[in-house]
Design an enzyme around this catalytic site. Structure first.
Site, short mmCIF file in Angstrom:
data_model
loop_
_atom_site.label_atom_id
_atom_site.label_comp_id
_atom_site.label_asym_id
_atom_site.label_seq_id
_atom_site.Cartn_x
_atom_site.Cartn_y
_atom_site.Cartn_z
CB THR A 1 -10.50 4.84 -1.81
OG1 THR A 1 -10.72 5.36 0.06
CG2 THR A 1 -9.62 3.30 -2.06
CE LYS B 1 -6.85 13.65 -0.34
NZ LYS B 1 -7.23 12.58 -0.84
NE ARG B 2 -2.44 7.89 7.31
CZ ARG B 2 -2.07 7.51 5.88
NH1 ARG B 2 0.34 8.38 7.03
NH2 ARG B 2 -0.58 7.11 4.44
CG HIS C 1 -2.17 -1.11 1.06
ND1 HIS C 1 -3.66 -0.19 0.73
CD2 HIS C 1 -2.60 -1.93 1.76
CE1 HIS C 1 -4.41 -1.32 0.21
NE2 HIS C 1 -3.72 -2.20 0.91
#
Length: 749
Positions: free
Chosen positions: A593, A486-487, A306
């Protein structure tokens, strides 16, 4: 039938039932139907091992997949109750952080939908990653308590006892049902420490990290900024993999001689990679030779990579394994001898010269498949980051572009758009997402364009109400909704968006007014020990306050940083987005995503050619996406040659210098904290490892062009229609079907 059941459980008093009683009634009706569902089955079992499963609230999703959502909602409405109050009461399992965990949850949904004999294996986390709270423009971490109310987590009698170094622990299995879309169900099996002690956490997220037999499952990813924290995280991974492997051997005790024929294990990143060692150990204890055990493991394990970030590829000191179980050290050294027989290249070593164990190397050598999660990501792995491995095992590398549970992000999150699509093209897309392509036939229909814009405005109005209720902030519903959720990580470049907003603030103060106000939505958590990420949050919150107090700038710009961003909040943000910020440095984002979810709901992508953005651009065409920034090849070359110098951009570009220096201006320092702002200022000038300044000018120009394009409302709607129509490719059903056909070799519906 449902109406009668609800009335019976609430004693014919739905109107006056307490919220808890009403929730229990709806939960009971839903669980009764789940109990009667068929469980997936098959000859070979897929075990999806992951440290995270960010499944979100389950009640609504389960009712939707059962096809009973609208009937229950209507029954409650008839008795003066709103289903939204029940949905709000449903606890959100805090079992993940970002895309990795959300992907695992989507995959389980698709495994059940496609009838694949697969299950999820992971851990229970009592307080999740953490609950984010903002105080004095700073992120503060507290416990994310979610097990205080009845939940979908079922305690079982399945327990496994083993040693963690010299400490005896007991692992207990818990279960959560995962429903496919009007199909079958599967099970997420999560293990918890039986002797867990929640009282260890007294303030914030601090606790005694030495008490391993009491703290292992308190938090996801314990703070590893200290030696003790590192050892705790290692012990947590050992506990997870030992529990998972124990369950697999327990369930398949009759098949151990040919376990690889009955079982395939997909490890989601390297957190579960230790399971490779543990399976070899178990097989040898069963009577297999070392070579036989290794051969079996290589036929049984598959690995999903990932990340392209070298620092994210886990490496553990061999001494940690020695302290945990000496037998594992013996196995690691023997595995390294096997690797040496294939290649002496240090780049592919499992055990390096510093006596560190490379978990990605272990995962690649002793599995039969390594896959990336977007076409560009896989190309970079094969041709650059993992080239030495790909040269050794060219047949093992493959791509499986990520996908999303599109029903959750469309049917549940955006029912108005879903119904409109059904009216136009039928409901076949709910089972086969690529049927959304039929909607593209309407891209030039002015009436449909107007309808799409109307639905988007309704979702924006809903978000405005939600933000007012949850954050206490008033938002202009006619502004452009620019969304970056997002992070928080430097490679995702929230700091680039920050500098753009500062730039726009100065432009407005100089009289260059935008055609329409813009609201910048952020949602993200920074890891507790990630100092610069927390500094970026501080800068955004400080800037938000400054803009709010400026009587002119506040008419055109607003920052809304959503506190404690999670799946529930995403379900409101994503349908409302106009602009989808996907601005990571090219070559650094594996997939993404959020880009897919926003695209599906009609947001247009502003992004670099990175991760799945590449495939989004290919699907919709260059005229329906806004791409900026240097190409990944250029970025990779700059890293290789040390050719990027942040200070050069700072000293030669007036707009960049003005934006960065604003961080330490009197105005910002008066509102914020000197230490955080000056540290970020210095970082951007002296290091800027993810090349924020490299793409600044192109980002500003492209974003301004995008805002201009927004004013041609019907043409913008046409682009929205093209994006919605082509989003079906990114269904996790498609991704999982590819895993099943090409990696797992199992049947699916």
């Amino acid at each position: 039938m449902i109406r009668e059941e609800l009335l019976a459980i609430t004693n014919n008093n739905i109107e006056e039932a307490s919220l808890d009683a009403l929730y229990q009634a709806v939960l009971s009706v839903t669980q009764k139907r789940i109990e009667n569902m068929e469980h997936v089955h098959g000859d070979r079992t897929v075990y999806y091992m992951s440290a995270e499963f960010l499944i979100g609230k389950l009640l609504s999703n389960n009712m939707m997949n059962l096809g009973i959502y609208h009937e229950i909602a209507q029954t409650l409405k008839e008795h003066g109750r709103d289903i939204s109050e029940v949905e709000g009461y449903d606890p959100e399992p805090s079992l993940g952080n970002g895309g990795l965990g959300r992907l695992a949850a989507c995959f389980l949904d698709s495994i059940a939908t496609l009838g694949i004999n697969g299950e999820g294996l992971g851990l229970v986390y009592h307080f999740g990653l953490f609950k984010q709270v903002f105080e004095n423009h700073m992120q503060v971490e507290t416990k994310d308590v979610w097990l205080d109310k009845p939940s979908w987590l079922r305690k079982t009698d399945t327990v496994y006892s083993f040693k963690l170094s010299d400490v005896n622990v007991t692992s207990r299995m818990h279960e959560i049902d995962v429903l496919g879309y009007r199909g079958k169900k599967t099970t997420l099996r999560l293990f918890d420490l039986d002797s867990i002690d929640e009282t260890l956490v007294t303030q914030g997220i601090d606790f005694d990290q030495s008490k391993v037999d009491s703290n292992l499952t308190l938090f996801l990813y314990p703070d590893d900024s200290t030696e003790q924290g590192l050892r705790l995280r290692f012990a947590q991974q050992y506990f997870m993999t030992m529990s998972n492997v124990s369950y697999i051997f327990d369930k398949h005790h009759d098949d151990i001689d040919h376990l690889y024929q009955s079982v395939v294990v997909q490890i989601n990143d390297t957190h579960p990679a230790m399971s490779i060692l543990l399976v070899i150990q178990r097989l040898m204890k069963h009577g297999k030779s070392f070579d036989e055990a290794c051969s079996d493991v290589q036929k049984m394990f598959a690995y999903t990579n990932h990340t392209i970030l070298a620092e994210a590829l886990e490496k553990w000191p061999l001494s940690y394994f020695e302290a945990m179980d000496h037998e594992l050290v013996v196995i690691i050294k023997k595995l390294q001898k096997k690797v040496d027989a294939v290649s002496k290249d240090p780049a592919v070593a499992i055990l390096d010269k510093d006596k560190r164990v490379h978990m990605a190397s272990l995962s690649i050598h002793f599995s039969y498949s390594t896959n990336g999660v977007a076409s560009l990501h896989t190309d970079i792995l094969v041709n650059s980051e993992l080239k030495a491995f790909a040269d050794l095992y060219p047949d093992r590398f493959n791509n499986k572009t990520n996908g999303i549970t599109f029903r959750r992000w469309l049917q549940f999150s955006n029912p108005e758009l879903t119904q409109y699509l059904i009216d136009k093209i039928g409901d076949g897309f709910l089972s086969e997402a690529t049927q959304l392509r039929a909607f593209e036939a309407f891209k030039d229909d002015a009436r449909v364009q107007e309808d799409v814009l109307r639905i988007k405005q309704e979702r924006k109005d809903d978000l405005v109400s939600y933000i007012k209720k949850t954050e206490g902030i008033d938002v202009n519903p006619t502004s452009v909704f620019d969304i970056q959720i997002k992070r928080l990580h430097e490679y995702k470049r929230q700091q680039l968006n920050l500098l753009y907003i500062i730039h726009m603030m100065h432009e407005i103060r100089e009289g260059h007014l935008p055609k329409r106000p813009v609201t910048f939505f952020f949602g993200s958590k920074a890891a507790p020990a990630y100092t610069i990420a927390k500094d970026i949050i501080h800068a955004l919150l400080t800037l938000s306050s400054i803009i709010e107090k400026d009587p002119v700038v506040s008419q055109y710009l607003q920052i809304v940083f959503v506190e404690n961003y999670n799946v529930s909040k995403a379900e409101h943000l994503i349908p409302a987005g106009d602009i989808s910020e996907q601005i990571s440095l090219a070559s650094k984002e594996a997939s993404g995503t959020g880009n897919m979810k926003l695209m599906l709901n009609g947001a247009l992508t502003l992004g670099t050619l990175d991760g799945a953005n590449v495939e989004i651009a290919d699907l919709v065409g260059p005229e329906n996406v806004f791409i900026f920034g240097k190409h990944s090849d250029t970025v990779i070359d700059l890293y290789a040659t040390s050719g990027y110098n942040a200070r050069h951009y700072y000293e030669t570009n007036d707009n960049i210098k003005r934006a960065i220096d604003t961080l330490v201006s009197e105005e910002m320092l008066k509102e914020g904290t000197h230490e955080n702002l000056s540290r970020l200022h210095h970082e951007l000038i002296s290091k800027d490892w993810f090349m924020t300044l490299l793409d600044f000018d192109d980002y500003v120009e492209t974003k301004n062009r995008m805002l201009d394009a927004y004013e041609d409302r019907l043409h913008w709607a046409k682009m929205m229609i093209v994006n919605i129509s082509n989003a079906g490719y990114f269904s996790s059903d498609r991704t999982i079907a590819q895993y099943a056909d090409e990696i797992w070799k199992v049947n699916h519906e």
